[in-house]
Design an enzyme around this catalytic site. Structure first.
Site, PDB file in Angstrom:
ATOM      1  N   GLY A 226       0.818  -1.205   0.000  1.00 47.36           N
ATOM      2  CA  GLY A 226       0.000   0.000   0.000  1.00 47.36           C
ATOM      3  C   GLY A 226       0.851   1.253   0.000  1.00 47.36           C
ATOM      4  O   GLY A 226       0.450   2.305   0.491  1.00 47.36           O
TER       5      GLY A 226
ATOM      6  N   TYR B  79     -15.908  -4.529   5.483  1.00 48.09           N
ATOM      7  CA  TYR B  79     -14.678  -3.880   5.943  1.00 48.09           C
ATOM      8  C   TYR B  79     -14.412  -4.179   7.420  1.00 48.09           C
ATOM      9  O   TYR B  79     -13.317  -4.628   7.787  1.00 48.09           O
ATOM     10  CB  TYR B  79     -14.786  -2.373   5.725  1.00 48.09           C
ATOM     11  CG  TYR B  79     -13.586  -1.607   6.229  1.00 48.09           C
ATOM     12  CD1 TYR B  79     -12.392  -1.607   5.521  1.00 48.09           C
ATOM     13  CD2 TYR B  79     -13.648  -0.874   7.418  1.00 48.09           C
ATOM     14  CE1 TYR B  79     -11.285  -0.902   5.987  1.00 48.09           C
ATOM     15  CE2 TYR B  79     -12.561  -0.168   7.881  1.00 48.09           C
ATOM     16  CZ  TYR B  79     -11.370  -0.185   7.165  1.00 48.09           C
ATOM     17  OH  TYR B  79     -10.285   0.506   7.630  1.00 48.09           O
TER      18      TYR B  79
ATOM     19  N   LYS C 107     -11.277  -6.433   9.119  1.00 47.67           N
ATOM     20  CA  LYS C 107     -10.308  -5.815  10.020  1.00 47.67           C
ATOM     21  C   LYS C 107     -10.276  -6.509  11.386  1.00 47.67           C
ATOM     22  O   LYS C 107      -9.210  -6.654  11.988  1.00 47.67           O
ATOM     23  CB  LYS C 107     -10.610  -4.320  10.165  1.00 47.67           C
ATOM     24  CG  LYS C 107     -10.299  -3.514   8.916  1.00 47.67           C
ATOM     25  CD  LYS C 107      -8.838  -3.653   8.500  1.00 47.67           C
ATOM     26  CE  LYS C 107      -8.458  -2.749   7.350  1.00 47.67           C
ATOM     27  NZ  LYS C 107      -7.027  -2.845   6.969  1.00 47.67           N
TER      28      LYS C 107
END
Length: 261
Positions: A9, A155, A159
């Site tokens: 990333g 999401y 996580k």
């Protein structure tokens, strides 16, 4: 002493800030992203994960000192499952052998304060079972619904799962037993492209504040803040912190669950 780090990333947001900090400190960084990086790889696919390991091995000469897995998506899509959980675990496991040659090997992954939200149990079960086809099917079932902050059950579930993966495996012979510290950070609201749209609207800011109330220094932190924490956790100075989920959220976690210590 200069060290070699892999940062996924690395083209934007927290990953970019982390890579820039490490380079400014004199370290070598092998940046990974879907574009504009030393290693271009799509971590939502098996082919991309294989390419990541191969390219990093070639560029590093078979030895790295730290792996910092930042790459992630917030989209309400099965692709988010592929990147946030399976892409992250493949990065950590795939590059772990390259850490063996380091005198101070370290690994860190980015989870999220969103891990405190309610999870989808069907998806969570498939993630922890390492069943990617099943997890993607569960994500299809969940659909594309998001809240005002742009987040979804997909999401938050990915996580929480990656945070649990760290807690489960950090103590293992392959990690702590091999001298490799393995941790996660859990940011609150960070000023990145991922949160830009929500921060631009009053409704989005209110939704973010409801989930991540931040009495310390305002509603959103700059990417440099989590970058500094990642850099330390991945440094040789970190000799004993492992298996931890370190919240960097302006106090939100302590407000949301004050009874937890």
């Amino acid at each position: 002493m200069s060290r070699t780090y892999v940062v996924t990333g690395a083209a934007s947001g927290i990953g970019k800030a982390t890579a820039e900090r490490l380079e400014a400190d004199g370290h070598r960084v092998i940046g990974v992203d879907i574009k504009d990086a030393d290693v271009v790889a799509d971590l939502s696919t098996g082919e991309g994960r294989t390419a990541l390991v191969h390219e990093v091995e070639q560029r590093s000469g078979g030895r790295v000192d730290g792996v910092i897995a930042v790459a992630g998506l917030v989209a309400a899509s099965p692709v988010t499952v592929g990147v946030n959980y399976f892409g992250a675990t493949a990065t950590l496991e795939g590059l772990r052998p390259l850490l063996a040659g380091s005198d101070a090997p370290r690994a860190v992954v980015v989870a999220s304060l969103a891990a405190l939200e309610e999870v989808d149990e069907g998806l969570y079960e498939r993630l922890l079972a390492d069943d990617e086809p099943g997890a993607r099917q569960e994500a299809e079932r969940i659909g594309t619904a998001t809240n005002a902050a742009g987040s979804s059950a997909i999401y938050s579930t990915t996580k929480k799962a990656i945070a649990q993966w760290v807690r489960t495996h950090a103590k293992d012979p392959e990690w702590a037993g091999a001298g490799i510290a393995l941790n996660a950070i859990a940011p609150g609201v960070i000023e990145t492209p991922m949160t830009a749209a929500a921060l631009e609207s009053a409704e989005g800011r209110a939704a973010l504040d409801a989930g991540a109330p931040s009495p310390l220094n305002g509603p959103a932190a700059p990417p440099a803040a989590p970058a500094a924490l990642l850099a330390w956790l991945a440094s040789a100075e970190n000799t004993h912190v492992t298996g931890q989920i370190v919240f960097i959220d302006g106090g939100a976690e302590s407000i949301r669950r004050p009874e937890r210590i």
